[in-house]
Design an enzyme around this catalytic site. Structure first.
Site, PDB file in Angstrom:
ATOM      1  CB  CYS A   2      18.440   3.207  -5.633  1.00  0.00           C
ATOM      2  SG  CYS A   2      19.952   3.081  -4.681  1.00  0.00           S
ATOM      3  NE  ARG A  27      12.648   1.712  -5.635  1.00  0.00           N
ATOM      4  CZ  ARG A  27      12.272   0.461  -5.454  1.00  0.00           C
ATOM      5  NH1 ARG A  27      11.022   0.195  -5.180  1.00  0.00           N
ATOM      6  NH2 ARG A  27      13.119  -0.526  -5.568  1.00  0.00           N
ATOM      7  CD1 TRP A  75      18.287   4.195   2.135  1.00  0.00           C
ATOM      8  CD2 TRP A  75      19.412   2.333   1.678  1.00  0.00           C
ATOM      9  NE1 TRP A  75      18.464   3.511   3.315  1.00  0.00           N
ATOM     10  CE2 TRP A  75      19.147   2.365   3.064  1.00  0.00           C
ATOM     11  CE3 TRP A  75      20.118   1.238   1.161  1.00  0.00           C
ATOM     12  CZ2 TRP A  75      19.568   1.357   3.931  1.00  0.00           C
ATOM     13  CZ3 TRP A  75      20.525   0.239   2.028  1.00  0.00           C
ATOM     14  CH2 TRP A  75      20.239   0.302   3.399  1.00  0.00           C
ATOM     15  CG  ASN A 101      17.116  -0.434  -7.035  1.00  0.00           C
ATOM     16  OD1 ASN A 101      17.681  -0.504  -5.947  1.00  0.00           O
ATOM     17  ND2 ASN A 101      15.904  -0.888  -7.230  1.00  0.00           N
ATOM     18  N   GLY A 102      20.535  -1.579  -6.773  1.00  0.00           N
ATOM     19  CA  GLY A 102      20.950  -2.939  -6.412  1.00  0.00           C
ATOM     20  C   GLY A 102      22.388  -2.954  -5.934  1.00  0.00           C
ATOM     21  CD  GLU A 488       3.977  -1.806  13.245  1.00  0.00           C
ATOM     22  OE1 GLU A 488       4.988  -2.508  13.205  1.00  0.00           O
ATOM     23  OE2 GLU A 488       3.722  -0.954  12.375  1.00  0.00           O
ATOM     24  CE  LYS A 492       5.502   2.042  11.859  1.00  0.00           C
ATOM     25  NZ  LYS A 492       5.190   0.808  11.204  1.00  0.00           N
ATOM     26  CD  GLU A 495       9.253   2.798  10.983  1.00  0.00           C
ATOM     27  OE1 GLU A 495       9.986   2.418  10.067  1.00  0.00           O
ATOM     28  OE2 GLU A 495       8.103   2.352  11.157  1.00  0.00           O
ATOM     29  CG  HIS A 511      10.820 -12.220  33.641  1.00  0.00           C
ATOM     30  ND1 HIS A 511      11.048 -13.133  34.640  1.00  0.00           N
ATOM     31  CD2 HIS A 511       9.509 -12.334  33.312  1.00  0.00           C
ATOM     32  CE1 HIS A 511       9.922 -13.794  34.892  1.00  0.00           C
ATOM     33  NE2 HIS A 511       8.970 -13.317  34.097  1.00  0.00           N
ATOM     34  CE  LYS A 610       6.120   1.812   2.283  1.00  0.00           C
ATOM     35  NZ  LYS A 610       5.715   1.752   3.700  1.00  0.00           N
TER      36      LYS A 610
HETATM   37  C1  F6R Z   1       8.396  -0.192   9.224  1.00  0.00           C
HETATM   38  C2  F6R Z   1       8.529  -0.737   7.890  1.00  0.00           C
HETATM   39  C3  F6R Z   1       9.491  -1.852   7.676  1.00  0.00           C
HETATM   40  C4  F6R Z   1       8.906  -2.865   6.681  1.00  0.00           C
HETATM   41  C5  F6R Z   1       9.959  -3.922   6.331  1.00  0.00           C
HETATM   42  C6  F6R Z   1       9.402  -4.993   5.432  1.00  0.00           C
HETATM   43  O1  F6R Z   1       7.440   0.799   9.275  1.00  0.00           O
HETATM   44  O2  F6R Z   1       7.917  -0.291   6.974  1.00  0.00           O
HETATM   45  O3  F6R Z   1       9.843  -2.465   8.867  1.00  0.00           O
HETATM   46  O4  F6R Z   1       7.785  -3.450   7.251  1.00  0.00           O
HETATM   47  O5  F6R Z   1      11.049  -3.312   5.716  1.00  0.00           O
HETATM   48  O6  F6R Z   1       8.947  -4.451   4.242  1.00  0.00           O
HETATM   49  P1  F6R Z   1       7.946  -5.226   3.301  1.00  0.00           P
HETATM   50  O7  F6R Z   1       6.675  -5.374   4.034  1.00  0.00           O
HETATM   51  O8  F6R Z   1       7.820  -4.344   2.104  1.00  0.00           O
HETATM   52  O9  F6R Z   1       8.561  -6.549   2.992  1.00  0.00           O
END
Ligand code: F6R
Length: 615
Positions: A2, A27, A75, A101-102, A488, A492, A495, A511, A610
């Site tokens: 949030c 957020r 969120w 937020n929390g 990774e 990408k 998500e 395997h 984020k």
């Molecule tokens: C994927 C992504 C998430 C963050 C994860 C950790 O693209 O952004 O997987 O990497 O939530 O976030 P941080 O790096 O902010 O601790």
């Protein structure tokens, strides 16, 4: 997660709050709401959906004048995203409004108690419980708002960044934080409140970041007073000069923040090593590392903790640190580490990696490691974030604000910092030959140029995206340093495009995952010339003989893989250890274009946020 925004001053609050919420949508963005006070009345508008939906609705629903306001972009944690569960929430009397937020973990017993005392609830949220708890304390004990908030928060278990407004005391907003970030922008006769500084960057460059367990009464024409929530002691406000500028948080002509951030990588990687890497003299100078060099050199092992993309950067670092500095490295998901009673000793060095510096699991893992006596080093992007403050030392990545939910430039700058650490340790331990050490330094300095060249793969990535945009599944394979890049790449894709994707070490395919391969399965293979090239060529042959569609990332001039693969994306040559910084680029672009072609919201993918400040 949030995002929260508040304003108290002489300007119209509504445009500041709405614009601020738009900047904080990274957020959370499943619902949004706003509260305004126009001198006589408190007006609220809220809705399921994005801030743009709120903007449309609030302009119909309320008069938007008033110089005090608060807003929230959500969120969902407790209660589905709908109009009623959106913030702000009002107390039963209608006098108090809150944004939060929390998570209030003990909201159920508190709610039961309040129900017994006659309170009613319209939403399913923990936040509505908190605002009524504050009102109850206010009434019971005849306390002013600030004191009532403090008493109520001392009964609460959980995490919060809150703003509370009382229409009977309309010259102040009470704010508090525990576990969720809260910044206060200090202007001329005005204050801004927000989850980060982006909502007020054009108004003031002076900001105060509340620490955990602190609260403040933000009052018009009065200096800010910050107190400890537990013992009421006063804290000297520390006003920081912000480094961020407006341009950094705008799209700058790109269609999406994600694309802008992908293209920023040559520059931000340079920013990451600027002043730290001196290839001509063979020096790496990172204050955080120098100050704690003995800790690193005497470590029995290095333990890396992180989540998501940052965890993938940690995996790359495991390979690099072990290879360069010959120190054993283990990489753990912070969410697992914190709950499994791990064996940690004061001889361990823990590296916590986080873009946001606010990830709840990483933060909790850091606290646990510190309790067990380990030295904890942070690799964070957001300056002044909770993790950067909680760690014993650290190095910033200097990637600038990352707004797209999918991490891109954070990943490559994290790897850059971790590579410099590995090189510094190798130099101190003498585990790399002088010539190798100098070669890596010089190569690292050339990475921005090579990333810029790798960005030329945008056109071919888009063409390949056209062909595979309707795939239901996708495999990513890599070996050695490029195994984490395969993970990774898959993350990408899933998500932002919602295509199911998995990353594997290429040799693991036989395997199990090889059973998935048929003519409908696109397989992205990271096959640069350096590293285990012959082995990966064999893996490509195995896929081809089962009719899988091969998209290969190859070194410029490659011949062998070109003959086997359905599509190749060329990248410039670099050493195996540094190749993740380059091989990642076409994978970011491929995911981006697939998501755009599928009509997905690239910067704000569904169900994500984020900054993951809940566990
Ligand atoms: C994927 C992504 C998430 C963050 C994860 C950790 O693209 O952004 O997987 O990497 O939530 O976030 P941080 O790096 O902010 O601790």
């Amino acid at each position: 997660m949030c995002g929260i925004v508040g304003y108290i001053g002489h300007r119209e609050a509504y445009p500041i709050v709405i614009k601020g919420l738009k900047r904080l949508e990274y957020r959370g963005y499943d619902s949004a709401g706003v509260m305004l006070y126009d001198g006589t009345d408190l007006k609220i508008s809220k809705t399921k959906g994005k801030v743009s939906d709120l903007e449309a609705r609030s302009q119909q629903e309320i008069t938007t004048n008033g110089t005090i306001g608060m807003g929230h972009t959500r969120w969902a944690t407790h209660g589905v995203p709908n109009d009623v569960n959106s913030h702000p929430h009002l107390s039963n009397s209608g006098n108090l409004a809150i944004i939060h937020n929390g998570i209030i973990e003990n909201y159920e017993p508190l709610k039961k108690e309040l129900i017994k005392r006659g309170y009613t609830f319209t939403s399913d949220t923990d936040t509505e419980v908190l605002v009524n708890l504050i009102e109850d304390v206010q009434k019971k004990d005849g306390l002013k708002l600030g004191k009532a908030v403090q008493v109520a928060l001392n009964q609460v278990v959980g995490a919060y960044a809150i703003c509370v407004f009382d229409k009977n005391k309309p010259d102040e907003i009470v704010v508090a934080r525990l576990g969720s970030p809260l910044a206060i922008g200090v202007g001329e006769s005005e204050y801004f409140i927000a989850s980060d500084a982006s909502p007020f960057i054009e108004y003031t460059s002076n900001a105060i970041y509340l620490e955990d367990e602190e609260m403040a009464i933000v009052r018009l024409h009065k200096p800010l007073k910050i107190r400890k929530i537990k013992d009421d002691s006063l804290v000297d406000p520390y006003v920081q000069e912000l480094q961020m500028n407006l341009e950094q948080i705008e799209k700058g002509g790109y269609d999406h923040f994600m694309l802008k951030e992908i293209y920023e990588q040559p520059n931000v990687i340079k920013d990451t090593y600027r002043g730290r890497l001196h290839a001509s003299t063979g020096l790496i100078q990172m204050a955080g590392v120098e100050d704690n060099l003995e800790k690193f050199l005497n470590a029995d092992r290095i333990l890396i903790i992180a989540c998501g993309t940052s965890w993938h950067a940690g995996l790359v670092a495991e390979y690099i640190i072990e290879e360069f500095a010959r120190i054993p490295v283990e990489v753990e998901y912070a969410s697992e580490f914190r709950y499994r009673n791990p064996i940690i000793t004061p001889k361990d060095v823990v590296i916590a990696i986080s873009q946001s510096g606010e990830t709840a699991d990483t933060l909790a893992a850091i606290k646990l490691a510190k309790e067990k006596g380990a030295f904890v080093f942070g690799v964070c992007n957001v300056v002044g974030s909770s993790i950067s403050r909680e760690t014993n030392g650290g190095a910033y990545t200097h990637a600038g604000p990352e707004i797209g939910v999918a991490s891109t430039k954070a990943f490559t700058t994290q790897i850059t910092v971790l590579t410099m650490i590995a090189l510094r340790l190798a130099k101190a331990k003498g585990t790399l030959s002088n010539s190798d050490y100098f070669r890596y330094l010089q190569e690292l300095e050339l990475i921005p140029e090579k990333v810029a060249e790798a960005l030329h793969s945008n056109t071919i990535s888009k063409e390949i995206a056209e062909i595979y945009k309707d795939a239901s599944n996708c495999l990513y394979l890599g070996r050695g340093y490029n195994f984490p890049v395969a993970l990774e790449g898959a993350l990408k894709l899933k998500e932002i495009s919602y295509i199911h994707a998995e990353g594997y070490p290429a040799a693991e395919m036989k395997h199990g995952p090889i059973a998935l391969i048929d003519e409908k399965m696109p397989v992205v293979v990271i096959a640069p010339k350096q590293g285990h090239y012959d082995k990966i060529v064999s893996n490509i042959q195995e896929i081809k003989s089962r009719s899988g569609k091969i998209i290969a990332i190859v070194t410029k001039g490659d011949v062998q893989v070109k003959e086997l693969a359905d599509h190749v994306i060329e990248i410039p040559e670099t050493s195996d250890a540094l190749s993740p910084l380059i091989t990642t680029i076409p994978l970011q672009l491929l995911s981006y274009h697939i998501a755009v072609l599928r009509g997905c919201n690239v910067d704000q993918p569904r169900n994500l946020a984020k900054s993951v400040t809940v566990e």
